[in-house]
Design an enzyme around this catalytic site. Sequence first.
Site, PDB file in Angstrom:
ATOM      1  N   CYS A  18       0.819  -1.211   0.000  1.00 37.23           N
ATOM      2  CA  CYS A  18       0.000   0.000   0.000  1.00 37.23           C
ATOM      3  C   CYS A  18       0.854   1.261   0.000  1.00 37.23           C
ATOM      4  O   CYS A  18       0.351   2.348  -0.247  1.00 37.23           O
ATOM      5  CB  CYS A  18      -0.951   0.019   1.196  1.00 37.23           C
ATOM      6  SG  CYS A  18      -0.093   0.028   2.771  1.00 37.23           S
ATOM      7  N   CYS A  69      -2.632  -3.109   8.580  1.00 36.58           N
ATOM      8  CA  CYS A  69      -2.353  -1.746   9.053  1.00 36.58           C
ATOM      9  C   CYS A  69      -1.911  -1.782  10.517  1.00 36.58           C
ATOM     10  O   CYS A  69      -1.046  -1.006  10.922  1.00 36.58           O
ATOM     11  CB  CYS A  69      -3.580  -0.865   8.882  1.00 36.58           C
ATOM     12  SG  CYS A  69      -4.407  -1.086   7.301  1.00 36.58           S
TER      13      CYS A  69
HETATM   14 FE1  FES Z   1      -1.588   0.464   4.216  1.00 33.70          FE
HETATM   15 FE2  FES Z   1      -3.498   0.632   5.959  1.00 33.70          FE
HETATM   16  S1  FES Z   1      -3.719   0.468   3.823  1.00 33.70           S
HETATM   17  S2  FES Z   1      -1.382   0.588   6.323  1.00 33.70           S
END
Ligand code: FES
Length: 130
Positions: free
Chosen positions: A35, A104
């Site tokens: 991400c 996360c």
């Molecule tokens: Fe990457 Fe939450 S989407 S840490």
Amino acid sequence: MALYSEKVMDHFRNPRNVGVIENADGVGQVGNAKCGDIMKMYLKIENDIIVDVKFETFGCGSAIASSSMATEMIKGKPVAEAMRLTNRAVAEALDGLPDYKMHCSVLAEEAIKSALDDYYAKHPEKKEGA
Ligand code: FES
């Protein structure tokens, strides 16, 4: 059912312990390659107690809420206890995270461990069993 618990929303809107500690005793930064989110953790340690902790996150709402909760959970605690903090415990303290957001909370656990590793690298004599 709402996607996010009230605690997640609260810690996302009013994150605790955001910022930087100058001359921190331990600093750790971790990222998630998928991400692209980044988390940085600063620890102030006196007599094996985490007397202060701050974080900066360039990340999603769950990452912000997780790091905020994680800092609250280790503040004032012995270093050895902080080392044992798991992302599951953080997620539970937030009354849960959606499955696809669990990574996360992993970022929060890893950032704390990385900051503690930095501390131990500077103070090898403090390492448990050393
Ligand atoms: Fe990457 Fe939450 S989407 S840490």
